[in-house]
Design an enzyme around this catalytic site. Structure first.
Site, PDB file in Angstrom:
ATOM      1  N   GLU A 153      -5.749  -7.947  -1.082  1.00  0.00           N
ATOM      2  CA  GLU A 153      -6.094  -7.817   0.337  1.00  0.00           C
ATOM      3  C   GLU A 153      -7.518  -7.326   0.413  1.00  0.00           C
ATOM      4  OE1 GLU A 153      -3.303  -5.887   3.048  1.00  0.00           O
ATOM      5  OE2 GLU A 153      -5.000  -5.176   4.234  1.00  0.00           O
ATOM      6  N   GLU A 156       0.799  -1.235   0.000  1.00  0.00           N
ATOM      7  CA  GLU A 156       0.000   0.000   0.000  1.00  0.00           C
ATOM      8  C   GLU A 156       0.830   1.284   0.000  1.00  0.00           C
ATOM      9  OE1 GLU A 156      -2.776  -0.436   3.228  1.00  0.00           O
ATOM     10  OE2 GLU A 156      -3.824  -2.072   2.253  1.00  0.00           O
TER      11      GLU A 156
END
Length: 540
Positions: free
Chosen positions: A158, A82
């Site tokens: 995710e 991320e």
């Protein structure tokens, strides 16, 4: 690798976890993804792309070590969870993996959003070639045009991250189907697998099941496990989704998968809006109602009965129809009863050959606390717990500037914490013990509590927070580095006191907030320090 040239393939629990997973399913897929990186890779910057070769080497050695020391084959490797990707780094990583004979290890990028990675791939033929899978986080079942134009596998790499109650189960049931139907994603990875961390930390109980009491052995097989089984028991990695999938007329969805060898599995879900909201992203309203759904099977799936069957569907239902005969309702032995953390707890860290590098029940929030053997000290401090990071990592979350490991019961209010401490850094070093610590994880920097600090320069402090902004008391004490001292912290009601080697240093300091929290140990900065004979006694 805590330091440059420091390769250790026996730290942490991940090696053990991967091997336990392989015991249960030898075909399980293993992926690696850095969240943070060791500080030395950044050469003074909080950035992993300062030396592309060095970072690629670091990642490559982990993959090689997994095979060499544990016989584990890592199937996929990611870039940086991320956070920013670097196009040149991805190419360097691919070249280094190939140079080491790791051509079979696939690269997934960028474990963030669909963009800018997809557009970057379309504009750069070499980048397009070296990335095998585009992984996006929490895509809300949707993809983007650029991602589809790459013709690469698209994964929700995710997802879920939702409290594992019935609504969490509904969330998982809906996205397992609709990530493919709406977004052409052929994999959905749930964060996290098992909630095995103190429940009051961020994202408490956001695992497919819960096992957060190692002291009692109690665990709970939560609803998301059974929802996952509706897909995972009746398919395998390598099966294909059929294109004839979609939404049902009155809400809900269906997918169909085949192994290409004549087997067929159909999964139907009718999760309602209110019972399937995930933690993120926002879910626009939709309606689901009672309906009949008729399925027609043609071609190689034609049934003797003419190939049609009808299901009656209510809202919030999940069906699997399959040609496989291997599925079954899972079972497990009755877990031990749930117990609170012991009110009296002691650890002298006297373990000659520890199975794990970290002591049980301590949860490191910043820094790393490992079992340590003092070769020079044959006495009672031969075996200790040592904070071993000497510089701040390249961080993912907002780590504290101090190191801290928490332990105990978040509900504790009145307690005594006692611990032998050893500062290793002359002049600048410092350590603490604490109680009523009220935050951790990504919120650790703003943790409040009662913190009793001693410093190698001969001073002590009592603060109401980890950062040290709220000062209750300070003064001089006879302290130096490289000597053992015993700190005691007593918190009772609104008052707290502290002792050094059994003598009171400060007493009856008012502490009105927080009312409760964990016990903790830690250091002033990223510095070596040791702890021994940890003892906590709680009366509430």
């Amino acid at each position: 690798m805590h330091y440059a040239l420091d390769e250790n393939y026996f730290r942490g629990y991940e090696w053990w976890l991967m091997k336990e997973a392989k015991k249960r399913n030898p075909n399980i897929i293993l992926m690696g993804l850095p969240w943070s990186f060791p500080g030395w890779l950044g050469k003074g910057f909080n950035w992993p792309y300062v030396s592309l070769q060095l970072t690629a080497y670091y990642v490559m050695t982990w993959i090689v070590g997994a095979k060499h020391y544990h016989d584990l084959d890592i199937d996929y490797i990611g870039i940086w969870n991320e956070r920013s990707f670097d196009i040149s780094y991805i190419k360097v990583l691919r070249r280094m993996l190939n140079y080491q004979g790791l051509n079979q290890v696939k690269i997934i990028a960028s474990d963030n959003l669909w963009e800018p990675i997809s557009a970057s791939m379309l504009l750069d033929p070499e980048l397009l070639k070296v990335i095998d899978v585009i992984g996006a986080h929490y895509p809300g079942t949707r993809t983007m045009k650029d991602a589809r134009l790459t013709k690469k596998k698209l994964w929700s790499s995710e997802d879920f991250s939702t409290l594992n109650n019935d609504v969490g189960a509904g969330c998982l049931g809906r996205i397992l189907n609709q990530n493919y139907i709406n977004g052409y994603m052929t994999a959905t990875i749930a964060w996290n697998l098992v909630a095995s961390y103190y429940e009051q930390l961020p994202y408490g109980r956001c695992g497919l099941m819960t096992a957060q009491e190692p002291w009692s052995g109690h665990y709970e097989v939560e609803p998301p496990v059974w929802v996952a089984a509706h897909t995972t028991q009746f398919t395998q990695p390598g099966w294909y989704y059929l294109k004839t999938v979609g939404h049902l007329e009155k809400g809900g969805s269906y997918v169909a998968l085949t192994d290409g060898l004549g087997n067929l599995t159909i999964i139907v879900e009718t999760m309602s809006h209110k019972h399937s909201m995930c933690i993120r992203p926002f879910l626009p309203y939709f309606n689901v109602s009672h309906q009949f759904a008729t399925f027609l099977l043609k071609g190689s799936f034609l049934l003797d009965s003419g190939g049609a069957f009808t299901l009656e569907l209510q809202e919030d239902e999940l069906f699997t129809l399959t040609t496989l005969t291997t599925g079954g309702k899972g079972s497990y032995p009755q877990p031990p009863e749930s117990q609170p953390f012991p009110q009296v707890y002691t650890d002298d860290f006297d373990v000659d050959y520890p199975f794990f590098s970290e002591a049980p029940n301590f949860a490191d929030q910043t820094g790393v606390f490992e079992y340590f053997t003092n070769i020079e000290d044959p006495g009672e401090h031969r075996f200790t717990l040592r904070q071993v990071l000497n510089q701040r990592p390249i961080t993912w979350a907002a780590d504290a500037y101090n190191t801290i490991s928490i332990i105990g019961d978040y509900k504790w209010s009145n307690l005594t914490v006692k611990c032998d401490v050893y500062i290793e850094t002359p002049e600048k070093g410092g350590v603490f013990i604490a109680g009523r610590v009220n935050k951790g994880g990504i919120l650790i920097r703003s943790a409040r509590g009662v913190f009793f600090w001693i410093f190698a320069n001969g001073t002590y402090r009592v603060t109401g927070d980890l950062a040290g902004w709220i000062i209750y008391a300070l003064g001089h004490v006879d302290i130096t580095a490289k000597r053992w001292y015993t700190l005691t912290l007593i918190i009772k009601g609104r008052l707290s006191s502290g002792m050094l080697d059994g003598k009171t240093v400060w007493k009856n300091i008012p502490v009105s907030f927080p009312k409760n929290g964990w016990a903790a140990i830690g250091t002033h900065s990223f510095e070596f320090a040791q702890f021994d004979n940890f003892h906590v006694e709680a009366t509430s």
